[in-house]
Design a protein around this motif. Structure first.
Motif, short mmCIF file in Angstrom:
data_model
loop_
_atom_site.label_atom_id
_atom_site.label_comp_id
_atom_site.label_asym_id
_atom_site.label_seq_id
_atom_site.Cartn_x
_atom_site.Cartn_y
_atom_site.Cartn_z
N LEU A 1 0.81 -1.21 0.00
CA LEU A 1 0.00 0.00 0.00
C LEU A 1 0.85 1.27 0.00
O LEU A 1 0.42 2.31 -0.50
N ALA A 2 2.06 1.19 0.54
CA ALA A 2 2.90 2.39 0.64
C ALA A 2 3.77 2.61 -0.60
O ALA A 2 4.40 3.65 -0.71
N ASP A 3 3.78 1.66 -1.53
CA ASP A 3 4.66 1.79 -2.69
C ASP A 3 4.19 2.93 -3.58
O ASP A 3 3.13 2.87 -4.19
N PRO A 4 4.99 3.99 -3.70
CA PRO A 4 4.56 5.15 -4.49
C PRO A 4 4.61 4.92 -6.01
O PRO A 4 4.05 5.70 -6.77
N SER A 5 5.27 3.84 -6.43
CA SER A 5 5.37 3.60 -7.87
C SER A 5 4.15 2.88 -8.43
O SER A 5 4.06 2.70 -9.65
N LEU A 6 3.22 2.45 -7.56
CA LEU A 6 2.01 1.76 -8.00
C LEU A 6 0.80 2.66 -7.84
O LEU A 6 0.70 3.41 -6.87
N ASN A 7 -0.15 2.54 -8.79
CA ASN A 7 -1.40 3.28 -8.61
C ASN A 7 -2.35 2.46 -7.74
O ASN A 7 -2.06 1.30 -7.42
N GLU A 8 -3.47 3.04 -7.35
CA GLU A 8 -4.39 2.37 -6.42
C GLU A 8 -4.93 1.07 -6.98
O GLU A 8 -5.07 0.08 -6.27
N ARG A 9 -5.26 1.04 -8.26
CA ARG A 9 -5.78 -0.19 -8.87
C ARG A 9 -4.74 -1.30 -8.81
O ARG A 9 -5.04 -2.43 -8.47
N GLN A 10 -3.49 -0.97 -9.12
CA GLN A 10 -2.42 -1.95 -9.08
C GLN A 10 -2.21 -2.48 -7.66
O GLN A 10 -2.01 -3.69 -7.47
N LYS A 11 -2.29 -1.60 -6.70
CA LYS A 11 -2.13 -2.02 -5.30
C LYS A 11 -3.24 -3.00 -4.92
O LYS A 11 -2.98 -4.03 -4.28
#
Length: 175
Positions: A90-100
């Motif tokens: 959830l904290a990974d800034p390189s992923l968008n919300e859908r990817q998370k």
């Protein structure tokens, strides 16, 4: 909402906000939520989503896990490795919300397949979505294991089908 300890969450958020010396408006801006919505969370009138809690935790520079437990999203005794894995995703800034969300669904489906984490209603939804995404992988596994059902939707096995005759056995025809 009666079963959730939302009031405790609100009191905790207010305390953390004051410790960080942030106004309600500053925290709302930093977390990307509206000022009135954050105020309602602090007063125990609203139950925020996991995503909102994650944004607030990031803005306060505190653990999202703590907020999840206080909001009743996670059990305090839940496996720490599972919680940490989710928090990292959830904290990974390189992923968008859908990817998370897709990653979390796949992760949960693997945990459920291995006998862990099958206690929440959301798990069933996550598994259904992950199963749809992994349909091609499942078909490939079925093909290598041999599909015993032999229905019309199954992948044909290595043995050719014969036409005519009354034998039901797996005989091969010459030629």
């Amino acid at each position: 909402m009666a079963s959730l300890n939302v009031g405790n969450l609100g009191e905790y958020l207010r305390e953390q906000r004051r410790n960080a010396q942030l106004s309600l408006r500053q925290l709302a801006d930093a977390a990307g939520v509206s000022n009135p919505y954050l105020s309602q969370i602090e007063r125990g009138l609203r139950k925020p989503s996991a995503e909102v809690l994650q944004q607030v935790a990031k803005a306060l520079r505190i653990s999202a896990e703590t907020l999840y437990v206080r909001a009743g999203i996670l059990d305090a005794e839940r496996d720490r490795d599972d919680v940490e894995t989710r928090a990292v995703l959830l904290a990974d800034p390189s992923l968008n919300e859908r990817q998370k969300q897709v990653l979390l669904q796949i992760y949960e489906s693997f945990r459920k397949e291995n006998g862990f984490g099958a206690d929440a209603d959301a798990d069933a939804d996550a598994d259904a979505d992950a199963d749809a995404a992994d349909d091609g992988e499942a078909r490939a596994q079925d093909a290598t294991a041999g599909d015993a059902a032999g229905g019309a939707d199954s992948i044909p096995g290595p043995e050719p089908r014969t036409t005519g005759g009354s034998d039901a056995g797996p005989r091969r025809t010459a030629g």
